[in-house]
Each structure stands twice: as C-alpha cells, then as structure tokens.
Design an enzyme around this catalytic site. Structure first.
Site, PDB file in Angstrom:
ATOM      1  N   ARG A 101      -4.546   6.451  -0.023  1.00 53.71           N
ATOM      2  CA  ARG A 101      -4.926   5.690   0.284  1.00 53.71           C
ATOM      3  C   ARG A 101      -4.296   4.733  -1.340  1.00 53.71           C
ATOM      4  O   ARG A 101      -5.450   5.082  -2.326  1.00 53.71           O
ATOM      5  CB  ARG A 101      -6.024   5.038  -0.118  1.00 53.71           C
TER       6      ARG A 101
ATOM      7  N   LYS B 198       0.684   4.110   4.109  1.00 51.92           N
ATOM      8  CA  LYS B 198       1.704   3.882   6.001  1.00 51.92           C
ATOM      9  C   LYS B 198       2.578   3.886   5.812  1.00 51.92           C
ATOM     10  O   LYS B 198       2.658   5.821   5.683  1.00 51.92           O
ATOM     11  CB  LYS B 198       1.147   2.365   6.054  1.00 51.92           C
TER      12      LYS B 198
ATOM     13  N   THR C 168       1.250  -1.167   0.396  1.00 50.96           N
ATOM     14  CA  THR C 168       0.159   0.096  -0.129  1.00 50.96           C
ATOM     15  C   THR C 168       0.744   0.923   0.024  1.00 50.96           C
ATOM     16  O   THR C 168       2.385   1.278   0.644  1.00 50.96           O
ATOM     17  CB  THR C 168      -0.618   0.134   0.908  1.00 50.96           C
TER      18      THR C 168
HETATM   19  N1  DSN Z   1      -6.258  -2.877   8.056  1.00 50.75           N
HETATM   20  C1  DSN Z   1      -4.342  -2.736   7.501  1.00 50.75           C
HETATM   21  C2  DSN Z   1      -3.244  -2.651   8.744  1.00 50.75           C
HETATM   22  O1  DSN Z   1      -4.126  -2.183   9.677  1.00 50.75           O
HETATM   23  O2  DSN Z   1      -2.691  -3.522   8.715  1.00 50.75           O
HETATM   24  C3  DSN Z   1      -4.295  -4.536   6.807  1.00 50.75           C
HETATM   25  O3  DSN Z   1      -5.544  -3.999   5.758  1.00 50.75           O
END
Ligand code: DSN
Length: 423
Positions: free
Chosen positions: A237, A231, A228
C-alpha cells in the site's frame, strides 16, 4: 496459515495475531473481486514487515534531515530507478503515502487554492481527489466535472474538449476508480495542450496493466502520472508520482516538505521489490491474463443477462448495473460476501440511488488472476455470482452456505501467495 512467520505476534499479542491469521484465511477462502485489491508476494510482505519501519528519512537521498541513511538511500534510489525503467519515465517520486496524498501533491505542485481543476465525476467512475465536492480537492479548488455518455457509458472526448475550452482548467485529470474502458491519453493530452492545462493521469487501477503492456501508457502524453502501488501493480500500500524531468523539482518539493514528513521506508523497499517483480518477463503474461479473465467474466455475465456499463471491459474492471435484476448493489454485495465472493457495491453512471446504497457492483480480476484462475474458470465464477444475486433478490439465504463451501473447495486448487496449508 500465514506464510511469513507471526510467531512473535502470537506470543506478544494473541488477540491481534488471531485476527491476522483469520484475515489470511479469509483471503484464502474467498474469490476476491475487489478491483483495487490483490495478493502481494511473500517477498513484498517481508520488505513491508522489516526493520525499515524503525527509520526516519525526511528529505531525499543524499539530502536528508536525519543521519543513518546508509541503507535507506540506496533502497529509495533502487525504487526510483526501477520505476523509471519499468514505466520509461524521466522522474519518479516513491514517497507518497498512498494515492490520495500523491494526487494532493499534484495540486500542491501546479495549482493555487481556488484554481479550476477538471476531472471525471465520482459517480461516473472518477476519484474523490479529482475535485469531488466532499474532498479537500473539491473544497479548496474550483472543480469542473466531465461525465460519461448515458448511451455508451464512455467518456465523450468532444464533450471534454468543449468543457475544457469553456472552463479553462489549470489541471485536467484522466483516470479514476470505476472505468472499464481504455483511457485515451493522446486525446486528453491534445485537449490539455489546447487549453494550457497540466494533464495528470491517475493510473492507480491500471498501472500493472501498463507495466505489463496490456493497456496503452500515458508516458509521452501526460505531464504527470500518479499511481498507487498495490492494485494491478501488486505491490504494498503506497504510491508514486512520475513525470518528465521538467516537473521533477516541483513534484519533489510538493511531496516533501510540501505535504509529508518522513517517507515510510519499509513501504519504499516493498515498492522496489514489487517493481522488480513487475519487470520480470512473466509479469506481462500476468497483466494480459488479468484482461483476458475480465473479458471472459464479462462475457459470461452478459450471457446471464447482466447489464454491464459500456457493454463490457477492456481492462481488469467490470461495472454492473443491477437494476434489471431487481436488487440494489449493497444487499447483493453483502449476500455475495457471505457466499465467499468479495466485491464492492458501487454507483453506476446516472445512478438514481444514493452513493451508500447504489445500483451497481464493481468487480476486478487482478487478485483471482494472481491465484492462477484463467478464462476457463470465469463461467463458473459468473454462475456463482448469478446464483447468489438471484437468490438474494428473492430474499433466499439458503444458497449462501452451499456456495461458500463450494468456493472453499474450488479455491483449494489455487495457491495464495502469503498462505501455506502446511504448518
Ligand atoms: N479505494 C480505491 C478503489 O477502490 O478504487 C480508490 O481510492
């Protein structure tokens, strides 16, 4: 207030505008420790909220099914080029809508329905899409699951090898959502080679650490890498799939037309911006500070008697088993949220409790590091966590408002990207 203007929204739809503004304030006033969240830059926010959302672009640059791609093609090529440069990969696809669709595209590229797939089981820190039973990947493929060791909380590579030799998976996943330790990519690659499996590294949680040199890279070990972009990488996103040139065609075909229609061009642009930001020299300082903060927070929690899975952390993430504190994860997480500390309840390995009411808490330091908190502030954060958890274990709500007020005052010294205190 929200830094990028929402004046049109306020005029047209005050109800939504009010909620957006309230969310900006909530993010400003809380110590945000959800391990998969961050604060994006105003530049990423602007790209995400741009007119690019108006455009359809099925296909790839130079081969689209819609006209009018004079600006979208170069944007997507910029994002691809920056991903290749930053991670040192031969191929990148920046179109997956998010992590789960990116992972599904890997199945689409390499497997037939019913093929065996091996991944870390969900309660041990894996991801739903690595073959967990309730996910399409567990229903449509034949899942084989490896665990962590009960005594160390770490993946035992000898056991992974034995299981792979026995079950002969076609695809092996490494990575997950609640892994506090470094992933041994070379060891996974050796096992995958031995059994003739494709190795997929899901680096969603640690992509920013890898980009910043604070975690080893799977490049040169994994056949395919999914991530992704929101993070530790601190983008919008979205998601990307990276691979060697050998697998480029299969990956691209799997994403479009295999699984998706038009890419979200506003997200692609924001990914390009985030990748540029991650290539700046200060990003590696950021990535290293995330890890240093997690280490300092883990040490402060250990000092206060918290039971950390694997005994600590190597990355941004800490997993706490609260059993010795006499409270389950969910009521603790809810009390912490009321007190201004946002995290999530989480299963711990071999958890005797149910997933919706598990024994643990998961924390991450990416967002607070973006706010500018350093190692010196981690004992203070641990002390607040401890105070609220201890009170919640006794059913005492009286500390909540006081801690929330202290945290609001404390965070006023740490600017939030996307928030301005002066109208
Ligand atoms: N929702 C993500 C997380 O919080 O790690 C994983 O999909």
């Amino acid at each position: 207030m929200h830094e990028t203007s929402i004046s049109h929204l306020q005029g047209r739809d005050p109800e939504v505008a009010g909620l957006v503004e309230a969310e900006a304030r909530r993010q400003y006033e809380k110590i945000r420790l959800i391990a998969s969240e961050n604060y994006v830059s105003p530049a990423v926010l602007e790209a995400t909220g741009s007119v690019l959302t108006n455009k359809y672009s099925e296909g790839y640059a130079g081969k689209r099914y819609y006209e009018g791609q004079q600006n979208v093609d170069p944007i997507e090529l910029l994002a691809i080029g920056r991903a290749k440069e930053l991670f040192g990969v031969e191929h990148a696809n920046v179109q997956p809508y998010s992590g789960s669709p990116a992972n599904l595209a890997v199945y689409m590229a390499f497997l037939e329905p019913g093929d065996p797939v091996m991944g870390l089981s969900l309660p041990m820190g894996g991801h739903l899409t690595h073959g967990w039973s309730v996910s399409a990947t567990g229903k449509w493929f034949d899942p084989v699951r490896y665990d962590v060791r009960a005594d160390t909380g770490r993946v035992d590579m000898d056991k992974v090898r034995d299981l792979a030799l026995k079950e002969r998976p076609k695809l092996i996943w490494c990575g997950g959502t609640a892994i506090p330790r470094t992933i041994d990519f070379p060891a996974f690659a050796e096992i995958a080679r031995e059994v003739g499996a494709v190795l997929a590294a899901d680096i969603a949680h640690i992509a920013g650490l890898i980009a910043g040199g604070a975690h080893p890279s799977p490049v040169g070990h994994a056949d395919v890498i999914t991530t992704t972009t929101h993070k530790t990488l601190r983008g919008p996103r979205g998601a990307m799939i990276m691979s060697t040139a050998e697998h480029a065609k299969a990956i691209d075909k799997a994403v479009f037309p295999g699984l998706q229609g038009g890419p979200h061009n506003h997200t692609t642009a924001a990914i390009a911006v985030a990748l540029r930001e991650a290539a700046q020299r200060d990003f590696s300082g950021y990535a290293r500070q995330i890890v240093a903060n997690a280490g300092a927070l883990a040490a402060a929690l250990l000092e206060r008697g918290y039971d950390l899975i694997s005994g600590g952390t190597d990355n941004h993430l800490i997993l706490i088993d609260l059993t010795n504190k006499g409270i389950a994860g969910k009521p603790a997480a809810q009390a912490l949220d009321r007190a201004g500390i946002e995290l999530n309840y989480n299963a711990v390995p071999f958890d005797p409790r149910k997933p919706f009411d598990p024994s643990g808490l998961r924390l991450g330091t990416a967002a607070i590091t973006t706010r500018g908190l350093g190692e010196a502030q981690m004992p203070r954060v641990a002390a607040w966590i401890d105070e609220v958890v201890q009170a919640a274990a006794k059913g005492d709500e009286t500390v909540v408002d006081r801690v929330a007020a202290q945290i609001r005052e404390f965070l006023a010294s740490y600017p939030m990207p996307g928030w301005t205190s002066t109208p």
